[in-house]
Scaffold this motif. Structure first.
Motif, mmCIF file in Angstrom:
data_model
loop_
_atom_site.group_PDB
_atom_site.id
_atom_site.type_symbol
_atom_site.label_atom_id
_atom_site.label_comp_id
_atom_site.label_asym_id
_atom_site.label_seq_id
_atom_site.Cartn_x
_atom_site.Cartn_y
_atom_site.Cartn_z
ATOM 1 N N LEU A 159 0.842 -1.192 0.000
ATOM 2 C CA LEU A 159 0.000 0.000 0.000
ATOM 3 C C LEU A 159 0.877 1.241 0.000
ATOM 4 O O LEU A 159 2.052 1.177 0.366
ATOM 5 C CB LEU A 159 -0.951 0.007 1.194
ATOM 6 N N PRO A 160 0.317 2.397 -0.392
ATOM 7 C CA PRO A 160 1.095 3.637 -0.365
ATOM 8 C C PRO A 160 1.457 4.018 1.069
ATOM 9 O O PRO A 160 0.647 3.858 1.987
ATOM 10 C CB PRO A 160 0.149 4.672 -0.997
ATOM 11 N N ARG A 167 -9.508 -6.497 4.897
ATOM 12 C CA ARG A 167 -10.442 -7.258 4.076
ATOM 13 C C ARG A 167 -9.965 -7.158 2.631
ATOM 14 O O ARG A 167 -9.083 -6.360 2.317
ATOM 15 C CB ARG A 167 -11.859 -6.675 4.182
ATOM 16 N N SER A 168 -10.560 -7.911 1.763
ATOM 17 C CA SER A 168 -10.107 -7.914 0.371
ATOM 18 C C SER A 168 -10.289 -6.560 -0.304
ATOM 19 O O SER A 168 -9.624 -6.254 -1.292
ATOM 20 C CB SER A 168 -10.856 -8.987 -0.418
ATOM 21 N N ASP A 169 -11.196 -5.724 0.240
ATOM 22 C CA ASP A 169 -11.489 -4.446 -0.423
ATOM 23 C C ASP A 169 -11.126 -3.220 0.414
ATOM 24 O O ASP A 169 -11.395 -2.091 -0.005
ATOM 25 C CB ASP A 169 -12.970 -4.383 -0.790
ATOM 26 N N ARG A 170 -10.534 -3.415 1.616
ATOM 27 C CA ARG A 170 -10.244 -2.240 2.435
ATOM 28 C C ARG A 170 -9.250 -2.571 3.537
ATOM 29 O O ARG A 170 -9.021 -3.722 3.894
ATOM 30 C CB ARG A 170 -11.526 -1.679 3.067
ATOM 31 N N ILE A 171 -8.669 -1.501 4.088
ATOM 32 C CA ILE A 171 -7.843 -1.567 5.279
ATOM 33 C C ILE A 171 -8.443 -0.606 6.298
ATOM 34 O O ILE A 171 -8.863 0.501 5.953
ATOM 35 C CB ILE A 171 -6.373 -1.219 4.964
ATOM 36 N N ALA A 188 -9.744 2.891 4.495
ATOM 37 C CA ALA A 188 -9.459 3.300 3.120
ATOM 38 C C ALA A 188 -9.713 2.124 2.196
ATOM 39 O O ALA A 188 -9.442 0.970 2.549
ATOM 40 C CB ALA A 188 -8.011 3.779 2.993
ATOM 41 N N ALA A 189 -10.233 2.423 1.018
ATOM 42 C CA ALA A 189 -10.462 1.381 0.022
ATOM 43 C C ALA A 189 -9.123 0.918 -0.541
ATOM 44 O O ALA A 189 -8.260 1.729 -0.878
ATOM 45 C CB ALA A 189 -11.351 1.908 -1.098
ATOM 46 N N LEU A 190 -8.949 -0.398 -0.600
ATOM 47 C CA LEU A 190 -7.688 -0.960 -1.067
ATOM 48 C C LEU A 190 -7.947 -2.369 -1.580
ATOM 49 O O LEU A 190 -8.574 -3.179 -0.899
ATOM 50 C CB LEU A 190 -6.668 -0.990 0.074
#
Length: 366
Positions: free
Chosen positions: A129-130, A162-166, A181-183
Motif C-alpha cells: 500500500l502507499p 479485508r479484500s477491499d479495504r484496510i 481506506a479502500a484498497l
C-alpha cells in the motif's frame, strides 16, 4: 572493527532507531545499538525485545565486524560534532574509540554475540500500500489508544484487513477512533491484528507522506514493514479486540453541523477553566445555538456561545474536552457533524465530505 562515516549519515541512522531504546532497561544491552560493518555499509539495529528497527548508513569499512555501543551516548556525541564532520570508530578490546578531528571519545561496549533478536518471524499475509495511506490512517486514530490499561488489548491499535479495504481502530473504553481506506488486497480471508502502542507511536514518527509503495507482512505473532532503508518488526498483542462496531451510533436523531476551527477554538478557551482532573465541558444545544460551559473546583466558570446549524430537540450533555479536541484535530475538512440520540448517549463526530473516519465519544456526568 574499524570504519569511517560521515556525521550526517550515522546521525540520521541513529535518530531513526533511537525511539526503540528505553532509558531504563532491565537488560543493559537493550540500551545499546548493534552496529555491523561490512560491504561499505553500517547496519544499525535497536530493540526492546518487543519491537526491532534495522537501518543502514554508507561508510568506508577498514575492518569489518560487529559491536553493541551505548545508543544515546553515541547519538549525543554525533549531535555535538560539526555538520560536515567525518567520524572514525575503532574497536579496542572492550571499548570503542570515536574520533573526529581533535575530538576523541571512548565508549564501553558489549559483545555482538550477546545481542537479543526477536523470535523468527513466520510467514503470513503480505500486502502492499502507499506509505501516505498508512500514515493517514494512523494519524487519524492512534490518539485514542489506551495507556497502561489493565485491559491490555486496548493498549494498541487494531489493524483490520479485508479484500477491499484496510481499517484502523483505537479505543480506550471512553472514546473510539475509526478510519478506513479502500484498497484492493490479495488476501485469502479477512484478518485482524492488534499492534502495540509503542510500535504505533514509532510508525507515526517514521512514516512519511510519500506515495511510495511499502510492504506489510502480517502473521499470527508479528507485523513487519519494509520501508525505504528501514526494516520494522514488532510483536503483536495476543488478545481479542472488543466489538467496536456495536458502540458506533447507527441512527442518531439529532445532528449539529458547525465549522471545525470555530468549535476547536471555543473548546480550547472553555477548557481553560474546566476541572483539571476530569476536563469536562457542558454542551447545551438549542435551535441554531451551541453553548459551552465549564467550571472547576475553585468555582471559576467559562461560557461561550456559537451559532451552529441545529434544529433537533434542546439538550445538555457533558464530554471530556480533550476527547473532542483530539477528534476535531484529526479531521482536515472545514465542517463537521456531531450526532446525538439523547443526553445520555454517545456522540458521533464526522467530517463533512469524508465518511472514511468516525469518532465516538462517551458522555460524562458534570
Amino acid at each position: 572493527m574499524q570504519f569511517t562515516v560521515q556525521r550526517r549519515d550515522i546521525l540520521s541512522a541513529l535518530q531513526t532507531v533511537i525511539g526503540v531504546v528505553e532509558r531504563r532497561q532491565t537488560m543493559p544491552i537493550l540500551s545499546n545499538v548493534l552496529i555491523k560493518s561490512e560491504n561499505n555499509q553500517l547496519t544499525l539495529t535497536a530493540t526492546d525485545l518487543e519491537l526491532e528497527l534495522v537501518t543502514h548508513a554508507p561508510a568506508v569499512i577498514e575492518n569489518p565486524g560487529a559491536i553493541a555501543v551505548p545508543a544515546r551516548k553515541l547519538l549525543d556525541i554525533c549531535r555535538g560534532l560539526p555538520d560536515d564532520a567525518e567520524i572514525q570508530c575503532t574497536l579496542d578490546g572492550a571499548q570503542t574509540r570515536v574520533q573526529s578531528g581533535r575530538s576523541r571519545f571512548t565508549l564501553a561496549t558489549l559483545s555482538a554475540n550477546d545481542w537479543p533478536h526477536l523470535d523468527e518471524v513466520e510467514s503470513g499475509e503480505a500486502i502492499t500500500l502507499p506509505e501516505s495511506m498508512l500514515k493517514q490512517l494512523l494519524d487519524r486514530t492512534h490518539f485514542a489508544m489506551a495507556q497502561q490499561d489493565v485491559r491490555y488489548y486496548l493498549n494498541g491499535l487494531l489493524l483490520a484487513l479485508r479484500s477491499d479495504r484496510i481499517r484502523c481502530v483505537a479505543t480506550d473504553g471512553h472514546r473510539l477512533a475509526l478510519s478506513e481506506a479502500a484498497l484492493d488486497l490479495d488476501i485469502s480471508e479477512a484478518t485482524q491484528a492488534i499492534v502495540p502502542r509503542k510500535a504505533v507511536t514509532e510508525l507515526v514518527r517514521l512514516l512519511g507522506n510519500s506515495e511510495a509503495e511499502i510492504t506489510v507482512w502480517l502473521s499470527n505473532k508479528h507485523l513487519r514493514l519494509q520501508l525505504p532503508g528501514l526494516s520494522f518488526t514488532t510483536k503483536l498483542i495476543d488478545g481479542r479486540f472488543p466489538d467496536y462496531e456495536r458502540v458506533i451510533p447507527d441512527d442518531p436523531q439529532n445532528q449539529m453541523t458547525a465549522p471545525r476551527d470555530t468549535i476547536r477554538q471555543a473548546l480550547s478557551r472553555t477548557a481553560i477553566l474546566s476541572n483539571e482532573k476530569f476536563g469536562g465541558v457542558r454542551l447545551s444545544l438549542s435551535e441554531h445555538t451551541l453553548k459551552l460551559q465549564a467550571q472547576n473546583v475553585e468555582r471559576e466558570e467559562a461560557e461561550d456561545e456559537i451559532e451552529v446549524s441545529y434544529d433537533g430537540q434542546p439538550m445538555e450533555i457533558g464530554f471530556n474536552v480533550t476527547y473532542l479536541l483530539d477528534a476535531l484535530g484529526a479531521m482536515t475538512q472545514e465542517e463537521f457533524t456531531l450526532s446525538l440520540s439523547g443526553p445520555d448517549s454517545s456522540g458521533l463526530l464526522q467530517a463533512i465530505g469524508d465518511d472514511s473516519s468516525r469518532y465516538v465519544v462517551m458522555p460524562m456526568r458534570l
